[in-house]
Design a protein around this motif. Structure first.
Motif, mmCIF file in Angstrom:
data_model
loop_
_atom_site.group_PDB
_atom_site.id
_atom_site.type_symbol
_atom_site.label_atom_id
_atom_site.label_comp_id
_atom_site.label_asym_id
_atom_site.label_seq_id
_atom_site.Cartn_x
_atom_site.Cartn_y
_atom_site.Cartn_z
ATOM 1 N N PHE A 77 27.977 -34.138 -35.841
ATOM 2 C CA PHE A 77 26.809 -33.272 -36.025
ATOM 3 C C PHE A 77 25.704 -34.031 -36.747
ATOM 4 O O PHE A 77 25.969 -34.910 -37.564
ATOM 5 N N THR A 78 24.464 -33.665 -36.437
ATOM 6 C CA THR A 78 23.307 -34.291 -37.060
ATOM 7 C C THR A 78 22.328 -33.207 -37.507
ATOM 8 O O THR A 78 22.302 -32.110 -36.953
ATOM 9 N N PHE A 79 21.532 -33.516 -38.506
ATOM 10 C CA PHE A 79 20.598 -32.568 -39.119
ATOM 11 C C PHE A 79 19.499 -32.185 -38.141
ATOM 12 O O PHE A 79 18.850 -33.039 -37.550
ATOM 13 N N GLU A 124 20.230 -25.057 -43.809
ATOM 14 C CA GLU A 124 20.181 -26.257 -42.977
ATOM 15 C C GLU A 124 20.971 -25.993 -41.704
ATOM 16 O O GLU A 124 22.067 -25.443 -41.753
ATOM 17 N N HIS A 179 22.647 -27.860 -38.326
ATOM 18 C CA HIS A 179 23.103 -29.130 -37.766
ATOM 19 C C HIS A 179 23.642 -28.863 -36.368
ATOM 20 O O HIS A 179 24.273 -27.835 -36.128
ATOM 21 N N GLU A 202 25.123 -34.423 -32.170
ATOM 22 C CA GLU A 202 24.168 -35.512 -31.960
ATOM 23 C C GLU A 202 23.696 -35.573 -30.508
ATOM 24 O O GLU A 202 22.514 -35.765 -30.233
ATOM 25 N N LEU A 262 20.922 -32.913 -29.815
ATOM 26 C CA LEU A 262 19.771 -32.825 -30.713
ATOM 27 C C LEU A 262 18.455 -32.699 -29.957
ATOM 28 O O LEU A 262 17.636 -31.823 -30.263
#
Length: 117
Positions: A45-47, A93, A95, A98, A101
């Motif tokens: 996972f990415t922000f 936040e 997430h 990736e 995204l």
């Protein structure tokens, strides 16, 4: 019958693309294929961003409707405040995987904004 290789939905003959996942349908669906797609989508996972509570819940719902997994992280004491008070003012936040995204950002950017507020 055609099937979506990502979400596993079955379609009537004549359909070629999954309306939820925007992927080409396949004639045969195997459990292995579904598991491979799930692993690919749910990779690291990415922000995505920090949002107020209302926007976070709306965006989470939007992304999930397109088959994008979402991980919520409450900032500071936000998680406790939601349990105790029912809401948080610290922001949430979000997430996403990736690999998803770019699609998630496109969906968020496609939300109409009321500039009068």
């Amino acid at each position: 019958m055609p099937w979506c290789p990502n979400c596993g939905l079955e379609y009537r003959e004549g359909f070629e693309v999954c309306s939820d996942c925007d992927l080409k349908l396949v004639d045969k669906l195997t459990k292995k294929k579904l598991e491979e797609n799930k692993e690919e989508q749910e990779g690291p996972f990415t922000f995505l961003g920090t949002f107020n509570e209302t926007d976070a819940y709306f965006i989470e719902s939007l992304l999930k409707s397109y088959g994008i997994a979402v991980l919520k992280k409450y900032k500071e004491m936000g998680g406790y405040l939601v349990v105790y008070m029912g809401s948080t003012a610290f922001g949430i936040e979000l997430h996403v995987p990736e690999s998803q995204l770019e699609k998630a950002q496109e969906l968020i950017n496609s939300i109409p904004v009321n500039e009068d507020e």
